[in-house]
Design an enzyme around this catalytic site. Sequence first.
Site, PDB file in Angstrom:
ATOM      1  N   ASP A 267      49.843 -17.292 -37.208  1.00  9.04           N
ATOM      2  CA  ASP A 267      49.529 -18.623 -37.704  1.00  9.04           C
ATOM      3  C   ASP A 267      48.104 -19.030 -37.349  1.00  9.04           C
ATOM      4  O   ASP A 267      47.641 -18.835 -36.218  1.00  9.04           O
ATOM      5  CB  ASP A 267      50.517 -19.621 -37.094  1.00  9.04           C
ATOM      6  N   GLU A 302      47.103 -15.859 -41.276  1.00 12.73           N
ATOM      7  CA  GLU A 302      46.726 -17.093 -41.957  1.00 12.73           C
ATOM      8  C   GLU A 302      45.349 -17.463 -41.419  1.00 12.73           C
ATOM      9  O   GLU A 302      45.185 -17.645 -40.204  1.00 12.73           O
ATOM     10  CB  GLU A 302      47.697 -18.238 -41.688  1.00 12.73           C
TER      11      GLU A 302
END
Length: 607
Positions: A267, A302
Amino acid sequence: MHCQHDMPFGTRLEAGGGVTFRLWAPAAQQAQLAIETGSAAPELHPAEADAQGWWECTVAHATAGTLYRWQIDGKLLVPDPASRQNPEGPHGPSCVVDPKQFAWEVSWSGRPWHEAVLYELHVGSFTPEGTFAAAAERLHALADTGITAIELMPVASFGGRFGWGYDGVLPYAPHHAYGTPDDLKRLVQQAHRLGLMVFLDVVHNHFGPEGNFLHAYAPEFFSRTKDSPWGKALNFDGPDSRTVRDFFIENAVYWVQEYRFDGLRLDAVHAIRDDSPVHLLQELSERVRGATHGRHVHLVLENEDNGHDLLAATPQPGRYDAQWNDDFHHALHVVMTGETQRYYHDYGDAPMDLLARSFTHGMVFEGSKRKEGGARQVVRPAPAQVLTTLVNFAHNHDQVGNRARGERLRQLVPAEAAMLPTLLALLTPAIPMLFFGEEWGATEPFLYFADWKGELREAVRAGRRREFGHGNATDLPDPCSEKTFAASRPDLAHAKADAARAWREEVHAALVARKRWITPRQPQLLTGRHSAQRVAERGIAVQWRYEDGKMLSLELNLGPDLLQVEPQHLGPVEAQAVFSHRCPAETPRGTWPAWSARWTLGEEITQ
């Protein structure tokens, strides 16, 4: 087969009996292990410290199932930050787990990356029960649809009963409301039996605010000089950073070894602050690759800044297989809805051109940080990327859940256009991803929810009102209400309706087409040789080229009016039909019905 990841943190069951407990607490003056006995006072065992701040204690009568905490400086009771299980959440005791009690089947070694069709799901709202066990029961339907990989939103233990999972505080312990460690392993094993890979979303850029006690005894976890969107950045490059780096690198290896996950999605890596000679991301990839020889294990990023230097078309130590492609989503969203606020700001100028470029180049904008509010600081074109290193999607948890009312895209576009975004995500050479419920056209929202209490709850509520209160702020969903959490659960009864069955059948047909025509050809893609042309105001013709001279063509009409198209935009003259939407087989080439798409594959015709 039994899988255990040995690490310097947490607990170790000794061969001759007993358990050794280790805690890094360099700021503690004293640390004692507190065994929960069921009585009011815990059973305390003194621990010894070394010069680096490691406290260690061996308890001869401890075993799997023993509940324990650490007592810091004679007063503060804290969970083990490397706990494998915290049955009552981060405010309760940790539990000793024996990983070797779970028996793995040995036949599964994974699937290659180019076969991935990802399906992102939130365990707590994927089923009415919200558990790992209930999710395992739903996997048959996903495999039958043509999905090849599920991606779990973070499952690390966090404060409260429900939440998205991005505020985890015990990165090694599955969230107690979802089930036990063995329940999660059974979910992974069931997926493997069905031919499904399992990815896990991990958060290595911050700890959550609720249930995080590290500041009290290990402030070295946090940078003295760098900040992040959540406060002080994690200390990956300052004094004592070696232990902090190891804590997260070991965590990545733990999930792929002890739980046999097939991949990790990291993330918001743009928020990882690290000026070390070897960046944390490079070292993490090297360690994971080295620990999983003989298996297909994939690493996905990401990266909101669109950096692409860490991507590689084949698995390499230090590199990553792919990255979420926000540019594709944002350009498509602006084309379909006309919205240009917040992070859609950069896509409002000629969005059809940006979408066309995304089809052929992958990313649209190259490495540029965002301003507060979403717009990029600098907008510059990105070079052509290897399309298989990008993950395309029409929905994900952020792009749905960060809306005030969590609408899915089909709620924002004309009904006859609703299916097109999903099909466009599924049928390009990029790796596709669906968001749970999208396979049958769910209309339920996915809202932001977090089970915060006290001052934190009021701060989150106030923040949502500030962000989205430009209209009637009183009717915003309460992010800390269990009703908001329940409203985010797709209704399985709706999935049985005729419209939902028709939607699912079209998704299945698209994935059958992908498996037959696109997936086998992925290794032959020619990077930088693809092209796209605008056709009138709302049309795009795309050509993806392969090493053997074949060309996959897309004829796309994203408007309400029929288009009559010149031959130069139609790709191969003789071509095999791959898939079409709202474009019947008898439709002449050169005629593009409203809201239609047609894919063909054939030899490229050169003049």
